[in-house]
Design a protein around this motif. Structure first.
Motif, PDB file in Angstrom:
ATOM      1  N   PHE A  40       0.803  -1.353   0.120  1.00 13.15           N
ATOM      2  CA  PHE A  40       0.033   0.126   0.103  1.00 13.15           C
ATOM      3  C   PHE A  40       0.665   1.289   0.105  1.00 13.15           C
ATOM      4  O   PHE A  40       1.993   1.217   0.208  1.00 13.15           O
ATOM      5  N   TRP A  41       0.325   2.366  -0.430  1.00 12.52           N
ATOM      6  CA  TRP A  41       1.075   3.795  -0.322  1.00 12.52           C
ATOM      7  C   TRP A  41       0.724   4.479   1.014  1.00 12.52           C
ATOM      8  O   TRP A  41      -0.668   4.542   1.411  1.00 12.52           O
ATOM      9  N   LYS A  42       1.627   4.908   1.507  1.00 15.40           N
ATOM     10  CA  LYS A  42       1.309   6.022   2.616  1.00 15.40           C
ATOM     11  C   LYS A  42       1.927   7.418   2.311  1.00 15.40           C
ATOM     12  O   LYS A  42       3.034   7.436   1.793  1.00 15.40           O
ATOM     13  N   LEU A  43       1.330   8.493   2.825  1.00 15.14           N
ATOM     14  CA  LEU A  43       1.799   9.586   2.538  1.00 15.14           C
ATOM     15  C   LEU A  43       2.870  10.069   3.726  1.00 15.14           C
ATOM     16  O   LEU A  43       2.605  10.241   4.758  1.00 15.14           O
ATOM     17  N   ALA A  44       4.093   9.814   3.438  1.00 18.94           N
ATOM     18  CA  ALA A  44       5.265   9.771   4.508  1.00 18.94           C
ATOM     19  C   ALA A  44       6.069  10.995   4.183  1.00 18.94           C
ATOM     20  O   ALA A  44       6.883  11.380   5.253  1.00 18.94           O
ATOM     21  N   LEU A  45       6.120  11.609   3.094  1.00 20.71           N
ATOM     22  CA  LEU A  45       6.999  12.808   2.918  1.00 20.71           C
ATOM     23  C   LEU A  45       6.054  13.956   2.652  1.00 20.71           C
ATOM     24  O   LEU A  45       5.352  13.968   1.682  1.00 20.71           O
ATOM     25  N   PHE A  46       6.378  15.223   3.480  1.00 22.66           N
ATOM     26  CA  PHE A  46       5.701  16.333   3.134  1.00 22.66           C
ATOM     27  C   PHE A  46       6.148  17.685   3.594  1.00 22.66           C
ATOM     28  O   PHE A  46       7.217  17.520   4.726  1.00 22.66           O
ATOM     29  N   ARG A  47       5.658  18.499   3.222  1.00 21.81           N
ATOM     30  CA  ARG A  47       6.122  20.111   3.543  1.00 21.81           C
ATOM     31  C   ARG A  47       5.820  20.255   4.998  1.00 21.81           C
ATOM     32  O   ARG A  47       4.704  20.254   5.216  1.00 21.81           O
ATOM     33  N   ARG A  48       6.703  20.652   5.822  1.00 16.22           N
ATOM     34  CA  ARG A  48       6.412  21.336   7.150  1.00 16.22           C
ATOM     35  C   ARG A  48       5.247  22.253   6.920  1.00 16.22           C
ATOM     36  O   ARG A  48       5.321  23.431   6.458  1.00 16.22           O
ATOM     37  N   GLY A  49       4.386  22.258   8.027  1.00 16.79           N
ATOM     38  CA  GLY A  49       3.208  23.240   7.843  1.00 16.79           C
ATOM     39  C   GLY A  49       2.113  22.761   6.928  1.00 16.79           C
ATOM     40  O   GLY A  49       1.045  23.170   7.032  1.00 16.79           O
ATOM     41  N   LYS A  50       2.157  21.772   6.028  1.00 23.81           N
ATOM     42  CA  LYS A  50       1.227  21.427   5.281  1.00 23.81           C
ATOM     43  C   LYS A  50       0.488  20.042   5.254  1.00 23.81           C
ATOM     44  O   LYS A  50      -0.388  19.916   4.767  1.00 23.81           O
ATOM     45  N   GLY A  51       0.997  19.314   6.298  1.00 23.47           N
ATOM     46  CA  GLY A  51       0.489  17.899   6.841  1.00 23.47           C
ATOM     47  C   GLY A  51       0.291  17.852   8.095  1.00 23.47           C
ATOM     48  O   GLY A  51       0.872  18.317   8.883  1.00 23.47           O
ATOM     49  N   VAL A 102      -2.936  14.176   6.355  1.00 26.21           N
ATOM     50  CA  VAL A 102      -3.660  14.695   5.328  1.00 26.21           C
ATOM     51  C   VAL A 102      -3.006  15.968   5.016  1.00 26.21           C
ATOM     52  O   VAL A 102      -2.607  17.146   5.552  1.00 26.21           O
ATOM     53  N   VAL A 103      -2.671  16.340   3.586  1.00 27.67           N
ATOM     54  CA  VAL A 103      -1.853  17.370   3.056  1.00 27.67           C
ATOM     55  C   VAL A 103      -2.620  18.557   2.574  1.00 27.67           C
ATOM     56  O   VAL A 103      -3.628  18.154   1.466  1.00 27.67           O
ATOM     57  N   GLU A 104      -2.368  19.783   2.730  1.00 25.73           N
ATOM     58  CA  GLU A 104      -3.072  21.054   2.001  1.00 25.73           C
ATOM     59  C   GLU A 104      -1.870  21.087   0.626  1.00 25.73           C
ATOM     60  O   GLU A 104      -0.784  21.596   0.938  1.00 25.73           O
ATOM     61  N   GLY A 105      -2.448  21.079  -0.345  1.00 29.02           N
ATOM     62  CA  GLY A 105      -1.772  21.454  -1.705  1.00 29.02           C
ATOM     63  C   GLY A 105      -1.783  20.043  -2.323  1.00 29.02           C
ATOM     64  O   GLY A 105      -2.179  18.917  -2.084  1.00 29.02           O
ATOM     65  N   PRO A 106      -1.069  19.945  -3.475  1.00 27.61           N
ATOM     66  CA  PRO A 106      -0.925  18.808  -4.373  1.00 27.61           C
ATOM     67  C   PRO A 106      -0.087  17.845  -3.843  1.00 27.61           C
ATOM     68  O   PRO A 106       0.910  18.173  -2.890  1.00 27.61           O
ATOM     69  N   THR A 107      -0.386  16.503  -4.287  1.00 27.66           N
ATOM     70  CA  THR A 107       0.547  15.530  -3.707  1.00 27.66           C
ATOM     71  C   THR A 107       0.954  14.854  -5.125  1.00 27.66           C
ATOM     72  O   THR A 107       0.156  14.815  -6.337  1.00 27.66           O
ATOM     73  N   ALA A 108       1.981  13.690  -4.832  1.00 30.14           N
ATOM     74  CA  ALA A 108       2.461  13.090  -6.044  1.00 30.14           C
ATOM     75  C   ALA A 108       2.986  11.611  -5.399  1.00 30.14           C
ATOM     76  O   ALA A 108       2.890  11.468  -4.219  1.00 30.14           O
ATOM     77  N   ARG A 109       3.435  10.727  -6.260  1.00 24.54           N
ATOM     78  CA  ARG A 109       3.816   9.368  -5.725  1.00 24.54           C
ATOM     79  C   ARG A 109       5.497   9.274  -6.398  1.00 24.54           C
ATOM     80  O   ARG A 109       5.844   9.953  -7.284  1.00 24.54           O
TER      81      ARG A 109
END
Length: 305
Positions: free
Chosen positions: A145-156, A179-186
């Motif tokens: 499965f996929w997990k959102l593990a990398l994100f910009r500080r203050g956005k997730g 949950v991230v504010e803004g666009p996401t990618a893989r």
């Protein structure tokens, strides 16, 4: 144990060759898994190991690898371990990477993270897990499965699905997602998930997980921040939708096993695949049994009143 003010006073400039991310590793009695995890994080700008009063050598191993050790004392409620770390730690970098102690980055993933953070085209990135179980890579059985593990500080931030929690439900997020504010990618390169602890430890952890899941499914989502279950949403939302539908069916643990083992080809992973699919079904059975227990206790209390 390092204190937060000591950590802040000792932070120094990071060489340009370092990966410009703040890594948060959640741990408790992970002396067997942690060395592999931290060795793969040698290039990270900074690494925090958030420990939960381990009784083994987890803190000493973390310090030996140059990680900053912070103790987390969970008393129930929200936030739990990872969100507490995101809110509390004096993070040095603009990007946060969440890694479990039984996970390890590959060199390819390190370079891909380096490129992604430099380009900054998205606010968050999903990373796939390559699941190792009992010495075998699980390629089937719906194990990846996929997990959102990398994100910009203050956005997730982690969604909160249940605010009224207690220590019996684990001290870190179970099936909550970032949950991230803004666009996401893989990202293309996977994160290696390889837990070398015994099956007994695996069962203990999942007993806590089923305590939490039983409460969530019985009480329903309590927070507006929770990801809605949706068949047409992300992988996490689709799994959540399917789980809710499946839980409503009689004999759902057996149905889950048949789905994972036969329809999702879990049998092709040999004995480890059989055990993995079986454990997933058993956990569902435990969750349903605990829901029944909670309902019985509530009914008994209402009768007495």
């Amino acid at each position: 144990m390092q204190k937060l003010d000591e950590i802040m006073s000792t932070q120094s400039a990071t060489p340009a060759a370092k990966l410009p991310v703040s890594v948060i590793v959640a741990a408790r009695n992970e002396e067997k898994n942690l060395p592999r995890c931290l060795e793969a994080l040698r290039d990270a700008g900074e690494v925090y190991v958030i420990d939960s009063q381990s009784t083994d050598a987890t803190p000493e191993i973390a310090r030996a690898f140059g990680a900053k050790v912070v103790q987390f004392h969970y008393q129930g409620g929200w936030p739990k371990k990872r969100q507490w770390a995101i809110d509390t730690l004096p993070l040095e970098f603009d990007w946060i990477l969440l890694v479990d102690a039984d996970e390890a980055l590959t060199p390819e993933l390190v370079e891909e993270i380096r490129s992604a953070t430099a380009e900054g085209r998205a606010s968050g990135y999903f990373i796939s897990l390559r699941m190792h179980f009992l010495g075998k890579v699980l390629r089937h059985g719906d194990a990846s499965f996929w997990k959102l593990a990398l994100f910009r500080r203050g956005k997730g931030r982690y969604e909160c699905r249940l605010r009224d929690q207690d220590p019996s439900m684990a001290d870190m997020e179970v099936h909550e997602h970032v949950v991230v504010e803004g666009p996401t990618a893989r990202l293309r390169s996977p994160l290696i998930h390889d837990n070398v602890e015994s099956l007994s430890r695996y069962i203990q952890k999942h007993d806590e997980y089923s305590n939490w899941e039983a409460r969530v499914l019985l009480q329903g989502e309590q927070e507006g921040s929770a990801l809605p279950a949706s068949f047409f949403g992300t992988q996490a939302q689709r799994r959540r939708w399917l789980k809710k539908k499946l839980f409503a069916l009689p004999g759902s643990p057996a149905l889950l096993f048949l789905y994972r083992y036969f329809l999702r080809l879990g049998f092709m992973d040999g004995v480890p695949g059989l055990i993995y699919c079986g454990f997933q079904a058993v956990q569902m059975f435990h969750t349903k049994a605990k829901i029944y227990e909670l309902k019985s206790v509530r009914k008994e209390c209402s009768t007495r009143n």
